[in-house]
Design a protein around this motif. Sequence first.
Motif, PDB file in Angstrom:
ATOM      1  N   ASP A   1       0.819  -1.226   0.000  1.00  0.00           N
ATOM      2  CA  ASP A   1       0.000   0.000   0.000  1.00  0.00           C
ATOM      3  C   ASP A   1       0.849   1.270   0.000  1.00  0.00           C
ATOM      4  O   ASP A   1       0.361   2.343   0.317  1.00  0.00           O
ATOM      5  N   LEU A   2       2.102   1.133  -0.418  1.00  0.00           N
ATOM      6  CA  LEU A   2       2.972   2.302  -0.546  1.00  0.00           C
ATOM      7  C   LEU A   2       2.286   3.357  -1.430  1.00  0.00           C
ATOM      8  O   LEU A   2       1.882   3.066  -2.556  1.00  0.00           O
ATOM      9  N   GLY A   3       2.119   4.577  -0.896  1.00  0.00           N
ATOM     10  CA  GLY A   3       1.520   5.659  -1.679  1.00  0.00           C
ATOM     11  C   GLY A   3       0.006   5.656  -1.722  1.00  0.00           C
ATOM     12  O   GLY A   3      -0.605   6.507  -2.373  1.00  0.00           O
ATOM     13  N   PHE A   4      -0.633   4.732  -1.023  1.00  0.00           N
ATOM     14  CA  PHE A   4      -2.101   4.616  -1.106  1.00  0.00           C
ATOM     15  C   PHE A   4      -2.824   5.671  -0.262  1.00  0.00           C
ATOM     16  O   PHE A   4      -3.846   6.210  -0.669  1.00  0.00           O
ATOM     17  N   TYR A   5      -2.315   5.952   0.931  1.00  0.00           N
ATOM     18  CA  TYR A   5      -3.019   6.821   1.887  1.00  0.00           C
ATOM     19  C   TYR A   5      -3.023   8.281   1.434  1.00  0.00           C
ATOM     20  O   TYR A   5      -1.991   8.820   1.032  1.00  0.00           O
ATOM     21  N   ARG A   6      -4.205   8.911   1.540  1.00  0.00           N
ATOM     22  CA  ARG A   6      -4.342  10.339   1.232  1.00  0.00           C
ATOM     23  C   ARG A   6      -4.999  11.016   2.430  1.00  0.00           C
ATOM     24  O   ARG A   6      -6.185  10.787   2.694  1.00  0.00           O
ATOM     25  N   ALA A   7      -4.262  11.870   3.137  1.00  0.00           N
ATOM     26  CA  ALA A   7      -4.789  12.476   4.362  1.00  0.00           C
ATOM     27  C   ALA A   7      -6.008  13.363   4.063  1.00  0.00           C
ATOM     28  O   ALA A   7      -6.958  13.395   4.853  1.00  0.00           O
ATOM     29  N   ASP A   8      -5.995  14.077   2.937  1.00  0.00           N
ATOM     30  CA  ASP A   8      -7.150  14.946   2.621  1.00  0.00           C
ATOM     31  C   ASP A   8      -8.432  14.131   2.477  1.00  0.00           C
ATOM     32  O   ASP A   8      -9.483  14.523   2.979  1.00  0.00           O
ATOM     33  N   LYS A   9      -8.330  13.037   1.760  1.00  0.00           N
ATOM     34  CA  LYS A   9      -9.504  12.171   1.570  1.00  0.00           C
ATOM     35  C   LYS A   9      -9.945  11.589   2.923  1.00  0.00           C
ATOM     36  O   LYS A   9     -11.137  11.572   3.256  1.00  0.00           O
ATOM     37  N   TYR A  10      -8.984  11.134   3.719  1.00  0.00           N
ATOM     38  CA  TYR A  10      -9.299  10.571   5.035  1.00  0.00           C
ATOM     39  C   TYR A  10     -10.046  11.603   5.886  1.00  0.00           C
ATOM     40  O   TYR A  10     -11.095  11.289   6.482  1.00  0.00           O
ATOM     41  N   PHE A  11      -9.525  12.842   5.962  1.00  0.00           N
ATOM     42  CA  PHE A  11     -10.177  13.839   6.826  1.00  0.00           C
ATOM     43  C   PHE A  11     -11.528  14.288   6.271  1.00  0.00           C
ATOM     44  O   PHE A  11     -12.435  14.637   7.040  1.00  0.00           O
ATOM     45  N   ALA A  12     -11.709  14.233   4.953  1.00  0.00           N
ATOM     46  CA  ALA A  12     -13.028  14.520   4.383  1.00  0.00           C
ATOM     47  C   ALA A  12     -14.027  13.454   4.847  1.00  0.00           C
ATOM     48  O   ALA A  12     -15.172  13.775   5.216  1.00  0.00           O
ATOM     49  N   ASP A  13     -13.593  12.196   4.884  1.00  0.00           N
ATOM     50  CA  ASP A  13     -14.458  11.117   5.388  1.00  0.00           C
ATOM     51  C   ASP A  13     -14.797  11.338   6.865  1.00  0.00           C
ATOM     52  O   ASP A  13     -15.944  11.152   7.286  1.00  0.00           O
ATOM     53  N   VAL A  14     -13.796  11.702   7.653  1.00  0.00           N
ATOM     54  CA  VAL A  14     -14.025  11.922   9.089  1.00  0.00           C
ATOM     55  C   VAL A  14     -15.054  13.039   9.294  1.00  0.00           C
ATOM     56  O   VAL A  14     -16.005  12.887  10.079  1.00  0.00           O
ATOM     57  N   GLU A  15     -14.884  14.147   8.580  1.00  0.00           N
ATOM     58  CA  GLU A  15     -15.816  15.272   8.757  1.00  0.00           C
ATOM     59  C   GLU A  15     -17.228  14.883   8.341  1.00  0.00           C
ATOM     60  O   GLU A  15     -18.206  15.220   9.013  1.00  0.00           O
ATOM     61  N   ALA A  16     -17.347  14.170   7.230  1.00  0.00           N
ATOM     62  CA  ALA A  16     -18.677  13.748   6.756  1.00  0.00           C
ATOM     63  C   ALA A  16     -19.334  12.821   7.776  1.00  0.00           C
ATOM     64  O   ALA A  16     -20.534  12.948   8.075  1.00  0.00           O
ATOM     65  N   CYS A  17     -18.579  11.914   8.333  1.00  0.00           N
ATOM     66  CA  CYS A  17     -19.157  10.954   9.286  1.00  0.00           C
ATOM     67  C   CYS A  17     -19.470  11.625  10.628  1.00  0.00           C
ATOM     68  O   CYS A  17     -20.463  11.278  11.273  1.00  0.00           O
ATOM     69  N   ARG A  18     -18.660  12.571  11.041  1.00  0.00           N
ATOM     70  CA  ARG A  18     -18.973  13.296  12.290  1.00  0.00           C
ATOM     71  C   ARG A  18     -20.311  14.024  12.146  1.00  0.00           C
ATOM     72  O   ARG A  18     -21.102  14.080  13.088  1.00  0.00           O
ATOM     73  N   ALA A  19     -20.567  14.589  10.950  1.00  0.00           N
ATOM     74  CA  ALA A  19     -21.829  15.300  10.724  1.00  0.00           C
ATOM     75  C   ALA A  19     -23.004  14.328  10.653  1.00  0.00           C
ATOM     76  O   ALA A  19     -24.093  14.623  11.147  1.00  0.00           O
ATOM     77  N   ARG A  20     -22.747  13.173  10.066  1.00  0.00           N
ATOM     78  CA  ARG A  20     -23.840  12.225   9.822  1.00  0.00           C
ATOM     79  C   ARG A  20     -24.171  11.369  11.051  1.00  0.00           C
ATOM     80  O   ARG A  20     -25.306  10.899  11.180  1.00  0.00           O
ATOM     81  N   TYR A  21     -23.196  11.120  11.927  1.00  0.00           N
ATOM     82  CA  TYR A  21     -23.417  10.228  13.085  1.00  0.00           C
ATOM     83  C   TYR A  21     -23.073  10.971  14.383  1.00  0.00           C
ATOM     84  O   TYR A  21     -22.054  10.677  15.034  1.00  0.00           O
TER      85      TYR A  21
END
Length: 266
Positions: free
Chosen positions: A50-70
Amino acid sequence: MAFLNDYHVHTDNSMDCKFPMASMCEQALQSGVREIAFTDHLNHHLLDLDLGFYRADKYFADVEACRARYPDLKILAGIELGEPHRWWKRIAPIVDNYPYDLILGSVHWVGKESMFDANYYRGREPQQAYHEYFEEVVQMVNHGGFDILAHVDLPKRTAYGIYGAFDAAALEDDFRAVWQACIDNYITPEINTKSLRLSVAEAHPNMDALRWYVEMGGKRLTFGSDAHTPDSIGSGMGEARRIALGAGLHYICHFEGRRIIQWSPL
Ligand SMILES: [Zn+2]
Ligand SMILES: [Zn+2]
């Protein structure tokens, strides 16, 4: 258990997990988990798939969306760093620039060898294989840059098919070296319950190994399922609690903004 939290969960921000964060949140709520940390992999080993797979911007967008939804689920932003002591220059720009609540440190590779590769174990006696792994863990903990030590004795799971049952007593010196490094550096060990779902059928760490930590003055602790599928979220937490209490630990730590903000009785 009212405090029930799970501080080691993956999402499709990890290459080895196919489930979106929202599906993990829904299952967490159904399972009674009230606080969850999503700790996707950030690996830099050149041979890591998974070298190069992780994207912090995408991860934090998911976190913000889920915090709002749940809103009923407390969602912590986490990350699981592979060998941070070896890749710190590449890791620092990410962990310094994003608002993580907690950071896990993991050894998945010792030098050029993967702890998931049977050849590592076939080429060594068990004591030697574990010793080299634990030495790497001590180096990582002394380097720091993370908050929670993940799956302290990972090879007992990945070597199980070759070595069979794990003998913690034979590795007491190695465990104590790791625990001393944790205590000196304010790093919190987790009880990782993933291995309870596998053939080895024993948490990382087991009660004997955790007792040495307590004897040496260790107090901090978190629980993590290491779930890569929704059905594993929160699994084994009853057993984790039994191990913690049996070892003499009576509190679980809550993190926020990379600090322990609360201790809940077990
Ligand atoms: Zn891991
Ligand atoms: Zn993990």
